[in-house]
Design a protein around this motif. Structure first.
Motif, PDB file in Angstrom:
ATOM      1  N   GLY A 136       0.812  -1.103  -0.023  1.00 39.72           N
ATOM      2  CA  GLY A 136      -0.239   0.447  -0.300  1.00 39.72           C
ATOM      3  C   GLY A 136       1.018   1.007  -0.011  1.00 39.72           C
ATOM      4  N   GLN A 137       0.499   2.488  -0.121  1.00 39.21           N
ATOM      5  CA  GLN A 137       1.021   3.672  -0.175  1.00 39.21           C
ATOM      6  C   GLN A 137       1.678   4.218   1.192  1.00 39.21           C
ATOM      7  N   GLY A 138       2.552   4.434   1.096  1.00 33.90           N
ATOM      8  CA  GLY A 138       2.472   5.519   2.030  1.00 33.90           C
ATOM      9  C   GLY A 138       2.824   4.200   3.493  1.00 33.90           C
ATOM     10  N   ALA A 139       4.364   4.796   4.264  1.00 36.48           N
ATOM     11  CA  ALA A 139       4.228   3.984   5.405  1.00 36.48           C
ATOM     12  C   ALA A 139       2.978   5.205   6.737  1.00 36.48           C
ATOM     13  N   GLY A 140       3.549   6.122   6.982  1.00 42.37           N
ATOM     14  CA  GLY A 140       2.809   6.855   7.655  1.00 42.37           C
ATOM     15  C   GLY A 140       3.108   6.398   9.233  1.00 42.37           C
ATOM     16  N   THR A 141       2.358   7.365  10.206  1.00 38.56           N
ATOM     17  CA  THR A 141       2.796   6.407  11.433  1.00 38.56           C
ATOM     18  C   THR A 141       2.148   5.188  11.770  1.00 38.56           C
ATOM     19  N   SER A 142       2.939   4.910  12.995  1.00 42.58           N
ATOM     20  CA  SER A 142       2.524   3.500  13.668  1.00 42.58           C
ATOM     21  C   SER A 142       1.208   3.757  14.432  1.00 42.58           C
ATOM     22  N   SER A 143       0.337   2.825  14.180  1.00 44.32           N
ATOM     23  CA  SER A 143      -0.867   2.730  15.280  1.00 44.32           C
ATOM     24  C   SER A 143      -0.928   3.630  16.808  1.00 44.32           C
ATOM     25  N   SER A 144       0.657   3.892  17.237  1.00 41.25           N
ATOM     26  CA  SER A 144       1.352   4.617  18.276  1.00 41.25           C
ATOM     27  C   SER A 144       1.263   5.473  17.983  1.00 41.25           C
ATOM     28  N   GLY A 145       1.164   6.531  17.104  1.00 44.37           N
ATOM     29  CA  GLY A 145       1.280   7.509  16.411  1.00 44.37           C
ATOM     30  C   GLY A 145       0.799   8.822  17.488  1.00 44.37           C
ATOM     31  N   GLN A 149      -0.124   9.619  21.258  1.00 47.49           N
ATOM     32  CA  GLN A 149       0.933  11.007  21.889  1.00 47.49           C
ATOM     33  C   GLN A 149       0.181  11.769  22.975  1.00 47.49           C
ATOM     34  N   GLU A 150      -0.739  12.578  21.498  1.00 49.98           N
ATOM     35  CA  GLU A 150      -1.191  13.430  21.804  1.00 49.98           C
ATOM     36  C   GLU A 150      -2.164  13.123  23.750  1.00 49.98           C
ATOM     37  N   TRP A 151      -2.717  11.795  23.420  1.00 49.71           N
ATOM     38  CA  TRP A 151      -3.233  11.539  24.992  1.00 49.71           C
ATOM     39  C   TRP A 151      -2.227  11.139  26.199  1.00 49.71           C
ATOM     40  N   ARG A 152      -1.228  11.237  25.556  1.00 52.71           N
ATOM     41  CA  ARG A 152       0.309  10.558  26.458  1.00 52.71           C
ATOM     42  C   ARG A 152      -0.198  12.330  27.387  1.00 52.71           C
ATOM     43  N   THR A 338      -1.600   0.095  32.065  1.00 54.87           N
ATOM     44  CA  THR A 338      -1.967   0.550  30.726  1.00 54.87           C
ATOM     45  C   THR A 338      -3.263   1.358  30.863  1.00 54.87           C
ATOM     46  N   PHE A 339      -3.574   1.752  32.092  1.00 55.47           N
ATOM     47  CA  PHE A 339      -5.299   3.031  32.172  1.00 55.47           C
ATOM     48  C   PHE A 339      -4.362   3.624  32.934  1.00 55.47           C
ATOM     49  N   LEU A 340      -3.052   4.064  32.950  1.00 57.81           N
ATOM     50  CA  LEU A 340      -3.013   5.333  33.698  1.00 57.81           C
ATOM     51  C   LEU A 340      -3.093   6.910  33.614  1.00 57.81           C
ATOM     52  N   GLY A 341      -3.652   7.397  34.504  1.00 53.75           N
ATOM     53  CA  GLY A 341      -4.683   8.312  34.942  1.00 53.75           C
ATOM     54  C   GLY A 341      -6.417   8.454  34.803  1.00 53.75           C
ATOM     55  N   GLN A 342      -6.655   7.471  34.617  1.00 51.63           N
ATOM     56  CA  GLN A 342      -7.797   6.939  33.634  1.00 51.63           C
ATOM     57  C   GLN A 342      -8.787   5.922  34.883  1.00 51.63           C
ATOM     58  N   ASP A 343     -10.084   6.678  35.899  1.00 48.63           N
ATOM     59  CA  ASP A 343     -10.831   5.867  37.242  1.00 48.63           C
ATOM     60  C   ASP A 343     -11.293   4.568  35.676  1.00 48.63           C
ATOM     61  N   GLY A 344     -11.957   3.742  36.749  1.00 46.67           N
ATOM     62  CA  GLY A 344     -12.811   2.547  36.688  1.00 46.67           C
ATOM     63  C   GLY A 344     -11.378   1.288  35.804  1.00 46.67           C
ATOM     64  N   GLY A 345     -10.092   1.517  35.462  1.00 46.82           N
ATOM     65  CA  GLY A 345      -9.887   0.633  35.281  1.00 46.82           C
ATOM     66  C   GLY A 345      -9.837  -0.120  33.348  1.00 46.82           C
ATOM     67  N   SER A 376      -0.799   1.324  26.637  1.00 50.17           N
ATOM     68  CA  SER A 376      -2.155   2.441  26.702  1.00 50.17           C
ATOM     69  C   SER A 376      -2.945   2.591  25.523  1.00 50.17           C
ATOM     70  N   GLY A 377      -3.445   3.480  25.526  1.00 47.44           N
ATOM     71  CA  GLY A 377      -4.317   4.016  24.414  1.00 47.44           C
ATOM     72  C   GLY A 377      -4.481   3.711  23.450  1.00 47.44           C
ATOM     73  N   LYS A 378      -4.430   2.156  22.913  1.00 42.80           N
ATOM     74  CA  LYS A 378      -4.680   1.615  21.906  1.00 42.80           C
ATOM     75  C   LYS A 378      -5.768   0.803  21.148  1.00 42.80           C
ATOM     76  N   GLU A 379      -6.032   0.349  20.435  1.00 45.80           N
ATOM     77  CA  GLU A 379      -7.678  -0.231  20.111  1.00 45.80           C
ATOM     78  C   GLU A 379      -8.009  -1.177  20.245  1.00 45.80           C
ATOM     79  N   GLU A 380      -9.259  -1.664  20.529  1.00 47.09           N
ATOM     80  CA  GLU A 380      -9.100  -3.032  20.626  1.00 47.09           C
ATOM     81  C   GLU A 380      -8.373  -3.568  19.389  1.00 47.09           C
ATOM     82  N   ARG A 381      -8.639  -3.618  18.137  1.00 48.92           N
ATOM     83  CA  ARG A 381      -8.326  -4.211  17.076  1.00 48.92           C
ATOM     84  C   ARG A 381      -6.601  -4.393  17.497  1.00 48.92           C
ATOM     85  N   GLU A 382      -5.979  -3.372  18.141  1.00 49.37           N
ATOM     86  CA  GLU A 382      -4.083  -3.450  17.818  1.00 49.37           C
ATOM     87  C   GLU A 382      -4.459  -4.868  19.369  1.00 49.37           C
ATOM     88  N   TRP A 383      -5.105  -4.790  20.429  1.00 47.64           N
ATOM     89  CA  TRP A 383      -4.967  -6.073  21.373  1.00 47.64           C
ATOM     90  C   TRP A 383      -4.942  -7.247  20.855  1.00 47.64           C
TER      91      TRP A 383
END
Length: 723
Positions: A136-145, A149-152, A338-345, A376-383
């Motif tokens: 496919g076209q373009g490497a882009g940023t990894s799923s952790s891009g 970063q903004e979430w962190r 994994t859920f640093l700073g988030q309530d509810g685990g 941290s911050g990844k979607e269900e598919r990536e898990w």
């Protein structure tokens, strides 16, 4: 994303730098460089696919290696152009203009670029052979891009240690330290790497109950390679309050004298000495006589992977063998990471996959922490993808966790990969200062200013991301709750060194190494436990970018060797000499036009050569000498300087135009003088100032200038004999 992708991205950043354009124009290679830039951009589209395939295909791995080598070739040519143009600029306008008539050097540069273009064409044609042409076209940023970063950036910084489990063990060990036998006992914590020996022991060491019980205490990291003399010196400094003269005497003492001094002092105290990461019986034999037994309840505590070492140190004390975490303890630690700073685990839709991933960690805290940081911050598919990727097993009673650690390294965004690999430069169990590390990253070109953020602030963000991913361990915070110092777990350090060596990013040598570095390696770190073995040999590559030498104690570098070291690597960006005793910096230091970071500690320097003013790209200059150091007036020509630091009493001569160094943020350990007049108040970006004042006139100059330093965060003023 592989480190090769990172190397190519950093190269493209360099090619886009406006500073390079003038040099390219003078050499008449603008069209050729534009072609290189376009081709490397195309290569990026194939590198991500190649990275996914290279693990199981040696041909693809070879193709990725070819891309890396040609990227290094291109960087060498570019830096050589910059080096030659800078040299011409130094010799004067007339000479500078003559480059148009110098056909030979222009022809040489053009020929080198043509050879690189030929290599790139061959690499491009070989893609079909290696089966990586249809992607496919373009490497882009990894799923952790960027979104991650903004979430962190909106998350609170994690605590230094997420302590889970071992509460009962902690209570029992506190009792062993503070109660029971009066004899000097050795309390040992034993277990494989990654089980949390150091974390548990540090929790004990910092407990109020323990601290109040002992008169004095010290924490010493031993490691596989150690110097008994250096360890004993460290114990002396941490236990005793010493004058400057006493400190100088301690530096000169041999092992026997140091052992006697420590022992004599501890006889009068109830002490706690922690020996972290003790590997051998020999190491214990070197240190044990420093710890007297006077039946007052003193304790020595050690961590080790070898139960035999623990029993050898004290056959009468049963070592505490650290267990693996239970399933629920593992899940608790995983959620905290994994859920640093988030309530509810953990969200309900992720829990099933999360527990399956945690189960594969077999209760090993380091593996759980690292995989938690990865998710941290990844979607269900990536898990689900990561769950399928983890395959590891027990080997000879220990857990092989290389799969998880490697997975976390590969998931790093491109800008963090070289930052992580750079940590392999530091010795095992080395506690490195955040500001020092960030300045080294900046010197290497890993950091770029973003908007209103300075290089240092970008570096702080990068380091925070590595801490949050559990790739780096936070040790101390500064007064503003930021990161002051860190260390890297030895298993992660092994990973960084292995990955760095394979990509020719970095090579680490010890006492037995000291051979010329492998061809094309970019960075060389030499770790010396025996200072007498320091010999700088003829390099097999003239393209070294960094030379870092760590010497336990003090290693003498002869004058001829120092000239060779400085004269042998014209593209050097970092020269880091820690514990290398030099009496004089050769004037040839001024020829290292690319140098951005220069550190010399434990030296006997009395003056810096005037040629140091030629280092127009230098960002950090740090000198620690046993003497007052005279700083030449030419220092004012170093317009890129951001940090100028002396141990104490740096004497700035004449009246240099320091006000021209508009980027200066740190000015530390300097003596007041005439240089301040009309200058100090103009250093408006200064954030840290440490100054010595010994005349009334200087005090008056200082008081007038200080009101204009609006960005100042840290100020230290030592006034002597002002009447």
């Amino acid at each position: 994303m592989s480190i090769v992708e990172s190397i190519v991205k950093l190269l493209l950043q360099k090619l886009a730098d406006p500073i390079l354009q003038e040099a390219i124009f003078l050499y008449g290679v603008g069209d050729q460089v534009e072609w290189l830039e376009a081709e490397f951009k195309r290569m990026q589209c194939f590198l991500e696919d190649a990275d996914a395939k290279q693990e199981g295909d040696r041909r693809v791995k070879g193709w990725v290696g070819d891309v890396r080598d040609v990227a290094y070739d291109a960087e060498d040519v570019i830096d050589t152009i910059l080096f030659k143009v800078a040299n011409l600029r130094r010799t004067g306008i007339k000479r500078y203009a003559c480059i148009f008539n110098e056909l030979k050097p222009r022809h040489e540069v053009g020929s080198k670029i043509e050879r690189i273009k030929a290599k790139i064409r061959a690499i491009s044609e070989s893609r079909s052979t290696y089966g990586i042409e249809n992607i496919g076209q373009g490497a882009g940023t990894s799923s952790s891009g960027l979104s991650l970063q903004e979430w962190r950036l909106t998350s609170p910084l994690s605590q230094e240690t997420d302590f889970v489990g071992f509460e009962k063990e902690l209570e029992m060990l506190v009792a062993q330290l503070t109660e029971g036998e009066l004899r000097r006992c050795v309390v040992s914590v034993v277990g494989m790497g990654g089980l949390g020996k150091t974390t548990l022991t540090k929790k004990l060491y910092n407990a109020n109950t323990v601290k109040k019980h002992f008169h004095t205490h010290a924490w010493i990291s031993v490691s596989q390679e150690y110097s008994a003399r250096d360890l004993l010196r460290t114990i002396t400094k941490r236990c005793m309050v010493l004058s400057k003269e006493e400190l100088e005497l301690v530096e000169k003492m041999d092992v026997v004298d140091l052992r006697d001094k420590v022992s004599e002092y501890l006889k009068e105290k109830r002490y706690l000495m922690v020996l972290d990461d003790l590997w051998t019986k020999e190491a214990w034999n070197h240190l044990k006589d420093a710890f007297p037994d006077v039946n007052n309840g003193s304790r020595v505590m050690l961590t080790t992977r070898n139960k035999g070492v623990a029993l050898f140190a004290d056959p009468r004390s049963q070592p505490h063998e650290l267990r693996f975490l239970t399933n629920e303890e593992s899940w608790d630690l995983f959620c905290k990471k994994t859920f640093l700073g988030q309530d509810g685990g953990c969200p309900q839709d992720l829990e099933k996959r999360g527990r399956e991933i945690v189960e594969k960690c077999h209760g090993l805290p380091l593996a759980i922490a690292v995989i938690g940081g990865l998710l941290s911050g990844k979607e269900e598919r990536e898990w689900e993808n990561i769950r399928k990727s983890i395959s590891w097993q027990f080997v000879e009673g220990e857990v092989q966790i290389s799969s998880i650690l490697s997975l976390s390294y590969k998931d790093l965004p491109y800008y963090l990969k070289p930052c992580f690999l750079y940590l392999g430069n530091f010795p095992e169990d080395h506690e490195f200062k955040a500001k020092e590390l960030i300045r080294l990253w900046a010197a290497e070109g890993f950091l770029k200013e973003k908007g209103e953020l300075t290089l240092e602030e970008v570096g702080e963000d990068y380091l925070m991301q590595l801490v949050q991913r559990s790739m780096v361990q936070l040790i101390r915070r500064n007064s503003s709750r930021g990161i002051k110092s860190c260390r890297i777990h030895d298993l992660l350090r092994d990973l960084s060194i292995s990955e760095a060596k394979e990509s020719k990013f970095l090579e680490v040598q010890g006492d037995n190494g000291n051979a010329p570095p492998a061809s094309r390696v970019r960075r060389l770190a030499i770790h010396l436990n025996d200072p007498r073995k320091l010999k700088i040999k003829q390099p097999s590559t003239p393209h070294l970018r960094s030379m870092l030498i760590y010497a336990q104690g003090s290693a003498l570098l002869e004058e001829e060797q120092s000239k060779f070291l400085i004269g042998g690597f014209e593209l050097l960006r970092v020269l880091y000499l820690d514990g290398v005793e030099i009496r004089e910096l050769p004037k040839q230091i001024g020829e290292l036009i690319h140098l951005r970071y220069l550190r010399c500690t434990k030296t006997k320097l009395k003056t810096l050569p005037s040629s140091i003013g030629n280092l127009i790209n230098l960002q950090t200059l740090l000198v620690e000498s046993r003497n007052r150091v005279e700083v030449p007036e030419t220092i004012g020509k170093m317009h890129q300087l951001r940090h100028l630091q002396f141990r104490e009493w740096g004497e700035i001569g004449g009246h240099p135009r320091l006000d021209k160094i508009s980027n200066l943020q740190t000015l530390s350990g300097v003596n007041a003088g005439k240089w301040m007049e009309g200058c100090l108040g103009k250093l408006t970006n200064l954030r840290k100032l440490k100054i010595f004042i010994d005349t009334e006139a200087d005090a008056e100059l200082f008081s007038k200038a200080i009101v204009d330093l609006k960005c100042l965060h840290h100020l230290s003023v030592t006034v002597k004999d002002v009447t």
